[in-house]
Scaffold this active site. Structure first.
Site, short mmCIF file in Angstrom:
data_model
loop_
_atom_site.label_atom_id
_atom_site.label_comp_id
_atom_site.label_asym_id
_atom_site.label_seq_id
_atom_site.Cartn_x
_atom_site.Cartn_y
_atom_site.Cartn_z
N SER A 195 98.02 11.07 -2.78
CA SER A 195 97.78 12.51 -2.86
C SER A 195 98.95 13.29 -2.29
O SER A 195 99.34 14.34 -2.83
CB SER A 195 96.50 12.86 -2.08
N ASP A 239 96.08 14.15 -9.10
CA ASP A 239 97.14 13.79 -8.15
C ASP A 239 97.66 12.39 -8.43
O ASP A 239 98.85 12.12 -8.36
CB ASP A 239 96.64 13.91 -6.70
N HIS A 240 96.76 11.49 -8.78
CA HIS A 240 97.10 10.09 -9.08
C HIS A 240 95.88 9.45 -9.70
O HIS A 240 94.82 10.09 -9.80
CB HIS A 240 97.54 9.33 -7.83
N GLU A 249 91.41 15.23 -7.60
CA GLU A 249 91.59 14.02 -6.82
C GLU A 249 91.19 12.78 -7.62
O GLU A 249 90.06 12.65 -8.08
CB GLU A 249 90.75 14.10 -5.54
#
Length: 587
Positions: free
Chosen positions: A255, A425-426, A214
């Site tokens: 996400s 995710d980012h 995350e």
């Protein structure tokens, strides 16, 4: 102006009604209600923008309704952002005080028929002007993309927009991106080429574990950022043991956009995430679905409440045999009070549970602690550094949880026969100017690691992205499948590029340039290798280069549109599909 059309109409309504006390009080109530909502939407983005780097669109509400997260998140947001409530109240008091008080100075009396006709014609004329003004410009409706004309860099587009406008523009926006018909027609042949394996390690039938961290920006890694201080010491050390990519990019900023990108090779090129779109039921060529065909057991793990962000249904739909979330976790005392189970205990559970799966297995896990409100277990409060921004402490904690996972995994016999793929995710919130532009806002780690294979090691500077993971894993395993991937294997010789979409702008990155395209024309061209801060826009200086890169970008967008709308991800032979596993058709 659109949102105030009823308020305007009341004040223009022919006749004497608009001069009554009832009309004025109703107008005041309507004015306060509409503006109260608009102010709330803008205030939400004063904080939410740090995570998405765009003005919120209508998908904000669909995301809030997915799963059961909202019942936990509303109390958290109200507690963490209480000061926004005070700002809202203050603004409402100000506009109430500034609203004209009720005064009966002059009420016209219509003594002649012509007076009423004139009043009606005046009303119609003003309403037509209001409607024309609401379009933003004569002859053509104002669009979000038009904001690019008033900024020097595309990352500044949100500064000239407002959230209500962005939301209204996205309500009726078609899900798939729109490009000029003649350009789409020019690329009527699919751009993506059939995938072919290089047969590297097919004989090994290795397990595959994909770990999505995350909000792990490349900026937080000492090794990837080049900074003197980093917050991911274990990940940095693991990158020295595997094959890692220094120019890897996420294909989205949320996400919910990462799961389709990582496991299905589908980038986030729509306003709405794939999972909440009309295309969520597509028969994607997914990593779990393909490996299931070859005898793999598949499972996905996420420590949040089951159903969070629609992950459970989507993962089962694309071929995961099992989904294990907070419902399946045995000790609910590890709940962080907000999102789900803290990373360290959940990753320990993940390692133990992998040992129960029949080999070979393919599994994915999605961490969650390095997310607002950045809470870590109390026993670690004094263990990890705070850093310039609050989330860096949780990044360090998540990195520690990853270390503990590998320490645990090494004890099981499946460990040495496993390919680990680690990415994010980012990106998270940047804390330096160097990582605040539209290029660096997507840079994430990407690592392929498996114990005991010496030729899967090193540093690679080519451009990679999340959608490259699907063909890369298949390539590593030597699995030959008839499919059209939108990305390319990092082990092959395909095109090296990354593509993403934000604020109405498509961004395409190759080994030297970054092109920014608004759906009609290029608006930015930068030689990012020598201009990493994207200060020198070359779109006017290098029109031929801009044209070639624009055509390539459109080609990829056209292929994406075709694949999504036609639900065509597999090469078909003799009019038969090569789909090979049972989808959850109820998704």
């Amino acid at each position: 102006m659109k949102v105030h059309i009823l308020f305007i109409f009341i004040h223009l309504f022919p006749g004497r009604f608009k001069f009554s006390i009832t009309a004025e009080r109703f107008s005041l109530a309507l004015f306060l209600l509409v503006n109260g909502v608009l102010i709330v939407l803008n205030l939400i983005d004063t904080e939410y923008f740090d995570f998405t780097h765009k003005r919120s669109t209508i998908d904000l509400f669909s995301l809030a309704m997915v799963g059961n997260d909202i019942k936990h998140l509303i109390p958290m947001f109200l507690g963490d952002y209480w000061y926004l409530g005070c700002v809202w109240l203050g603004l409402m008091l100000i506009i109430t005080a500034l609203y004209p008080s009720e005064k009966r100075i002059f009420v016209p009396v219509f003594t002649h028929k012509n007076d009423r006709v004139f009043d009606s014609l005046l009303t119609v004329t003003i309403l037509l002007l209001v409607f024309a003004g609401a379009r933003g410009k004569i002859g053509e409706k104002l669009k979000v993309q038009d904001a690019v004309q008033y900024v020097s860099k595309v990352e500044n587009i949100p500064a000239v927009l407002n959230t209500p406008f962005s939301m209204m523009e996205s309500i009726n926006k078609q899900a798939l991106p729109q490009i000029e018909y003649d350009k789409l027609l020019a690329f009527n042949e699919p751009h993506s080429t059939p995938y072919h394996s290089n047969q590297l390690y097919r004989q090994s039938m290795k397990n595959v574990v994909v770990i999505i961290l995350e909000s792990f920006s490349a900026e937080y890694s000492k090794y990837l950022s080049g900074f003197k201080k980093g917050y991911t010491p274990f990940l940095d050390s693991l990158m020295q043991e595997g094959l890692h990519f220094t120019n890897a990019f996420a294909n989205g900023k949320k996400s919910i956009e990462a799961v389709p990108s990582v496991f299905c090779g589908v980038p986030a090129l729509m306003t709405n995430p794939v999972i909440t779109s009309d295309y969520a039921g597509n028969h994607f060529a997914s990593l779990p679905g393909i490996l299931r065909k070859f005898g793999y057991t598949t499972a996905f793990y996420h420590g949040a409440a089951n159903g969070s962000m629609g992950f459970e249904n989507f993962c089962l739909h694309i071929g995961f045999d099992k989904y294990k979330g907070m419902n399946e976790y045995p000790d609910k005392s590890d709940f962080d009070g907000h999102w789900g189970i803290s990373d360290e205990p959940f990753l320990q559970f993940f390692a133990r549970d992998l040992d129960t799966l029949q080999q070979p297995f393919m599994s994915g896990v999605f961490t969650l602690s390095s997310h607002h409100p950045y809470k870590i277990p109390e026993k670690y409060i004094d263990t990890f550094p705070e850093g310039p921004i609050p989330m860096l402490r949780t990044i360090a904690y998540a990195d520690y949880a990853l270390r503990r996972f590998f320490q645990k995994a090494q004890k099981y016999d499946w460990y040495d026969n496993t390919l680990f793929v680690i990415t994010a995710d980012h990106t998270g919130k940047p804390y330096t100017e160097a990582f605040s532009n539209s290029l660096q806002n997507y840079r994430v780690p990407l690592l392929f690691y498996t114990p005991g294979i010496t030729n899967l090691k090193g540093c690679d500077n080519r451009i990679t992205q999340q959608i490259d993971i699907l063909p890369s894993v298949l390539d590593f395993l030597g699995i030959e499948e008839r499919l059209y991937p939108l990305g390319n294997s990092v082990f092959g010789g395909g095109e090296s590029f990354a593509i993403n979409y934000l604020n109405g702008i498509y961004q395409f990155v190759n080994k030297e340039y970054i092109i920014q395209y608004d759906g009609e024309k290029p608006v930015g061209l930068y030689n990012w290798t020598g201009d990493n801060s994207l200060n020198n826009n070359l779109v006017g200086d290098l029109p031929e280069k801009a044209g070639l890169l624009t055509d390539n970008t459109v080609h990829h967008i056209a292929d994406y549109i075709y694949r999504m709308s036609a639900d065509d991800w597999f090469i078909k032979t003799d009019n038969t599909s090569t789909e090979f596993y049972t989808f959850n058709e109820n998704y």
